[in-house]
Design a protein around this motif. Structure first.
Motif, PDB file in Angstrom:
ATOM      1  N   MET A   1       0.843  -1.204   0.000  1.00  0.00           N
ATOM      2  CA  MET A   1       0.000   0.000   0.000  1.00  0.00           C
ATOM      3  C   MET A   1       0.878   1.253   0.000  1.00  0.00           C
ATOM      4  N   ASN A   2       0.426   2.274  -0.735  1.00  0.00           N
ATOM      5  CA  ASN A   2       1.094   3.560  -0.772  1.00  0.00           C
ATOM      6  C   ASN A   2       1.149   4.159   0.655  1.00  0.00           C
ATOM      7  N   GLN A   3       2.325   4.564   1.112  1.00  0.00           N
ATOM      8  CA  GLN A   3       2.484   5.004   2.511  1.00  0.00           C
ATOM      9  C   GLN A   3       2.797   6.491   2.617  1.00  0.00           C
ATOM     10  N   SER A   4       2.568   7.248   1.528  1.00  0.00           N
ATOM     11  CA  SER A   4       3.034   8.632   1.539  1.00  0.00           C
ATOM     12  C   SER A   4       2.123   9.527   2.373  1.00  0.00           C
ATOM     13  N   ILE A   5       2.760  10.554   2.965  1.00  0.00           N
ATOM     14  CA  ILE A   5       2.060  11.390   3.942  1.00  0.00           C
ATOM     15  C   ILE A   5       2.217  12.856   3.568  1.00  0.00           C
ATOM     16  N   ALA A   6       1.096  13.586   3.641  1.00  0.00           N
ATOM     17  CA  ALA A   6       1.158  15.045   3.480  1.00  0.00           C
ATOM     18  C   ALA A   6       0.678  15.697   4.769  1.00  0.00           C
ATOM     19  N   VAL A   7       1.422  16.720   5.208  1.00  0.00           N
ATOM     20  CA  VAL A   7       0.983  17.554   6.331  1.00  0.00           C
ATOM     21  C   VAL A   7       0.640  18.910   5.722  1.00  0.00           C
ATOM     22  N   VAL A   8      -0.551  19.412   6.048  1.00  0.00           N
ATOM     23  CA  VAL A   8      -1.046  20.620   5.382  1.00  0.00           C
ATOM     24  C   VAL A   8      -1.132  21.763   6.389  1.00  0.00           C
ATOM     25  N   GLY A   9      -0.242  22.748   6.239  1.00  0.00           N
ATOM     26  CA  GLY A   9      -0.152  23.864   7.191  1.00  0.00           C
ATOM     27  C   GLY A   9       1.117  23.718   8.008  1.00  0.00           C
ATOM     28  N   GLY A  10       2.037  24.674   7.829  1.00  0.00           N
ATOM     29  CA  GLY A  10       3.345  24.548   8.487  1.00  0.00           C
ATOM     30  C   GLY A  10       3.487  25.461   9.691  1.00  0.00           C
ATOM     31  N   GLY A  11       2.423  25.550  10.514  1.00  0.00           N
ATOM     32  CA  GLY A  11       2.530  26.288  11.780  1.00  0.00           C
ATOM     33  C   GLY A  11       3.000  25.348  12.874  1.00  0.00           C
ATOM     34  N   SER A  12       2.638  25.715  14.100  1.00  0.00           N
ATOM     35  CA  SER A  12       3.145  24.982  15.257  1.00  0.00           C
ATOM     36  C   SER A  12       2.810  23.477  15.204  1.00  0.00           C
ATOM     37  N   ILE A  13       1.552  23.147  14.904  1.00  0.00           N
ATOM     38  CA  ILE A  13       1.155  21.723  14.941  1.00  0.00           C
ATOM     39  C   ILE A  13       1.617  20.991  13.685  1.00  0.00           C
ATOM     40  N   ALA A  79       0.018  16.977  -1.903  1.00  0.00           N
ATOM     41  CA  ALA A  79      -1.035  15.994  -1.597  1.00  0.00           C
ATOM     42  C   ALA A  79      -1.369  15.042  -2.742  1.00  0.00           C
ATOM     43  N   ARG A  80      -0.795  15.262  -3.908  1.00  0.00           N
ATOM     44  CA  ARG A  80      -1.202  14.419  -5.037  1.00  0.00           C
ATOM     45  C   ARG A  80      -0.849  12.951  -4.787  1.00  0.00           C
ATOM     46  N   GLY A  81      -1.893  12.121  -4.759  1.00  0.00           N
ATOM     47  CA  GLY A  81      -1.704  10.672  -4.658  1.00  0.00           C
ATOM     48  C   GLY A  81      -1.308  10.156  -3.276  1.00  0.00           C
ATOM     49  N   VAL A  82      -1.271  11.030  -2.250  1.00  0.00           N
ATOM     50  CA  VAL A  82      -0.825  10.532  -0.936  1.00  0.00           C
ATOM     51  C   VAL A  82      -1.905   9.658  -0.303  1.00  0.00           C
ATOM     52  N   SER A  83      -1.478   8.824   0.671  1.00  0.00           N
ATOM     53  CA  SER A  83      -2.442   7.916   1.297  1.00  0.00           C
ATOM     54  C   SER A  83      -2.913   8.432   2.654  1.00  0.00           C
ATOM     55  N   TYR A  84      -2.229   9.439   3.192  1.00  0.00           N
ATOM     56  CA  TYR A  84      -2.652   9.988   4.499  1.00  0.00           C
ATOM     57  C   TYR A  84      -2.369  11.484   4.504  1.00  0.00           C
ATOM     58  N   VAL A  85      -3.385  12.261   4.896  1.00  0.00           N
ATOM     59  CA  VAL A  85      -3.205  13.714   5.029  1.00  0.00           C
ATOM     60  C   VAL A  85      -3.488  14.099   6.473  1.00  0.00           C
ATOM     61  N   GLN A  86      -2.574  14.864   7.071  1.00  0.00           N
ATOM     62  CA  GLN A  86      -2.825  15.429   8.399  1.00  0.00           C
ATOM     63  C   GLN A  86      -2.938  16.938   8.200  1.00  0.00           C
ATOM     64  N   GLU A  87      -4.182  17.431   8.228  1.00  0.00           N
ATOM     65  CA  GLU A  87      -4.422  18.864   7.975  1.00  0.00           C
ATOM     66  C   GLU A  87      -4.191  19.664   9.255  1.00  0.00           C
ATOM     67  N   ALA A 166      -6.369   4.992   9.912  1.00  0.00           N
ATOM     68  CA  ALA A 166      -5.750   6.086  10.689  1.00  0.00           C
ATOM     69  C   ALA A 166      -5.119   5.517  11.961  1.00  0.00           C
ATOM     70  N   HIS A 167      -5.871   4.631  12.621  1.00  0.00           N
ATOM     71  CA  HIS A 167      -5.374   4.027  13.868  1.00  0.00           C
ATOM     72  C   HIS A 167      -4.055   3.283  13.622  1.00  0.00           C
ATOM     73  N   THR A 168      -4.050   2.449  12.572  1.00  0.00           N
ATOM     74  CA  THR A 168      -2.864   1.633  12.286  1.00  0.00           C
ATOM     75  C   THR A 168      -1.671   2.523  11.951  1.00  0.00           C
ATOM     76  N   LEU A 169      -1.896   3.514  11.102  1.00  0.00           N
ATOM     77  CA  LEU A 169      -0.770   4.364  10.702  1.00  0.00           C
ATOM     78  C   LEU A 169      -0.226   5.148  11.904  1.00  0.00           C
ATOM     79  N   LEU A 170      -1.131   5.739  12.687  1.00  0.00           N
ATOM     80  CA  LEU A 170      -0.659   6.579  13.795  1.00  0.00           C
ATOM     81  C   LEU A 170       0.031   5.734  14.865  1.00  0.00           C
ATOM     82  N   ALA A 171      -0.485   4.527  15.105  1.00  0.00           N
ATOM     83  CA  ALA A 171       0.193   3.641  16.071  1.00  0.00           C
ATOM     84  C   ALA A 171       1.577   3.275  15.538  1.00  0.00           C
ATOM     85  N   SER A 172       1.693   3.092  14.221  1.00  0.00           N
ATOM     86  CA  SER A 172       2.980   2.672  13.651  1.00  0.00           C
ATOM     87  C   SER A 172       4.038   3.770  13.733  1.00  0.00           C
TER      88      SER A 172
END
Ligand SMILES: NC(=O)c1ccc[n+]([C@@H]2O[C@H](COP(=O)([O-])OP(=O)(O)OC[C@H]3O[C@@H](n4cnc5c(N)ncnc54)[C@H](O)[C@@H]3O)[C@@H](O)[C@H]2O)c1
Length: 340
Positions: A1-13, A79-87, A166-172
């Protein structure tokens, strides 16, 4: 499975989440639309990683971890084609809605689209998109690379597979995901914090205690146990007979305290039985005495650690011991690191 991650917004969190993923060896695309903030974000990632390294909390060099975070100024690139986004955009419903509309088109068809929102219910965001089944809130503490709990809050439209992914990825990546079963204001983290704060304000208002002593009671008392036990676990180990004996003995007093504040939420037999059974899965009651000894040993370990490090005695003590982590010092040398 595609494991790529995008985080959207580069502030504190957003920066803190990027560190969580990169520290777990996951490449991260971090999208920050503001040019000036994007530049600051790069320095901030490095500064925080160096501070973690100084405390021996990275298992590789800060540069190696930072190299996995790619800062970009285009959402479509991140975000193109990613499997997990944390906004992690500002806490504004319109901003989040328009972002999630773009994200559902950009991310992979089965991607998890998670918002870090502290207070916006996921259903409010989900209303704006075509397919709400991939959206949930994954609300962190701040910063998530030091507070591993993350609340997973589904809307009524969230697919259970989204939650599981989400649970599996975040636990990993070293987080401790907690499933919140339905949308409530404040989720769980802030409701628990709110219960303590509401009572603390009332006690100060009523002249029962000074504000500083509220903090003393928490810091030197309840908080020490709560560093490694939850409130149900605390009463389980405080009372012979555990949660059940505590509810029988202390329940009426707690009910009177609640009634003073206009609250009527009795601890019914069924509720106490549910809590008791859950707590005993970690602390089987036939080993109660052993667990009390464990608790006291954990308190001793905590006390010994506190004595070794001036940081935990507060900023004044840390400053006196030349241990105060300033923004500039934190980058290269937190000095505290050498003490551990
Ligand atoms: N700060 C906390 O303690 C905390 C804790 C838990 C959750 N959260 C949640 O995390 C989210 C972010 O909070 P924060 O404290 O990092 O805010 P912040 O203001 O520090 O950062 C927000 C960032 O998003 C960027 N941004 C603005 N518009 C954007 C857009 N359209 N798309 C992408 N990025 C955009 C800003 O330039 C900024 O860098 C909020 O929803 C907040 O409720 C914050």
């Amino acid at each position: 499975m595609n494991q790529s991650i995008a985080v959207v917004g580069g502030g504190s969190i957003g920066i803190a989440w990027s560190i969580v993923f990169a520290r777990a060896k996951r490449p991260v695309m971090l999208y920050e639309p503001d040019d000036a903030r994007r530049e600051l974000a790069e320095d901030d990632v490095m500064r925080r990683l160096r501070a973690l390294a100084a405390h021996h909390l990275l298992d590789e060099g800060p540069e190696d971890v930072a190299a996995r975070v790619e800062l970009v100024g285009e959402l479509s690139v991140a975000a193109r084609g990613v499997s997990y986004v944390q906004e992690c955009a500002p806490e504004d419903l319109d901003v989040k809605r328009s972002l999630f509309r773009e994200l559902e088109a950009l991310a992979a068809p089965d991607a998890v689209l998670a918002s870090s929102s502290s207070a916006i219910p996921p259903s409010s965001i989900a209303q704006a998109v075509r397919d709400p089944s991939r959206i949930l809130v994954a609300h962190p503490g701040n910063p998530p690379y030091l507070l591993p709990v993350v609340e997973l809050v589904p809307s009524p439209f969230t697919d259970t597979r989204t939650l599981e992914r989400a649970h599996t990825l975040l636990a990993s990546v070293g987080m401790c995901p907690v499933r919140v079963h339905k949308e409530v204001e404040g989720f769980v983290f802030n409701r628990l914090q709110g219960a303590v704060l509401r009572e603390a304000y009332c006690l100060v208002r009523d002249g029962v205690v000074d504000p500083r002593d509220v903090d003393t009671v928490m810091r030197e008392g309840l908080g020490r146990r709560w560093a490694f036990l939850g409130p149900f676990e605390t009463v389980e180990l405080n009372t012979e007979g555990g949660v059940d004996a505590h509810a029988t003995r202390m329940g009426p007093a707690y009910a009177r305290m609640g009634a003073e504040r206009g609250q009527h939420d009795p601890w019914t037999e069924a509720m106490v039985a549910q809590v008791s059974s859950a707590v005993q899965s970690r602390f089987p009651r036939d080993r109660w005495r052993d667990h009390v000894l464990w608790r006291d040993s954990a308190l001793m370990a905590l006390e010994a650690f506190r004595r070794r490090t001036s940081l935990l005695s507060g900023p004044a003590a840390a400053e006196q011991a030349n241990n105060y982590p300033t923004n500039s010092a934190q980058g290269d040398d937190t000095r505290e690191g050498g003490e551990q």
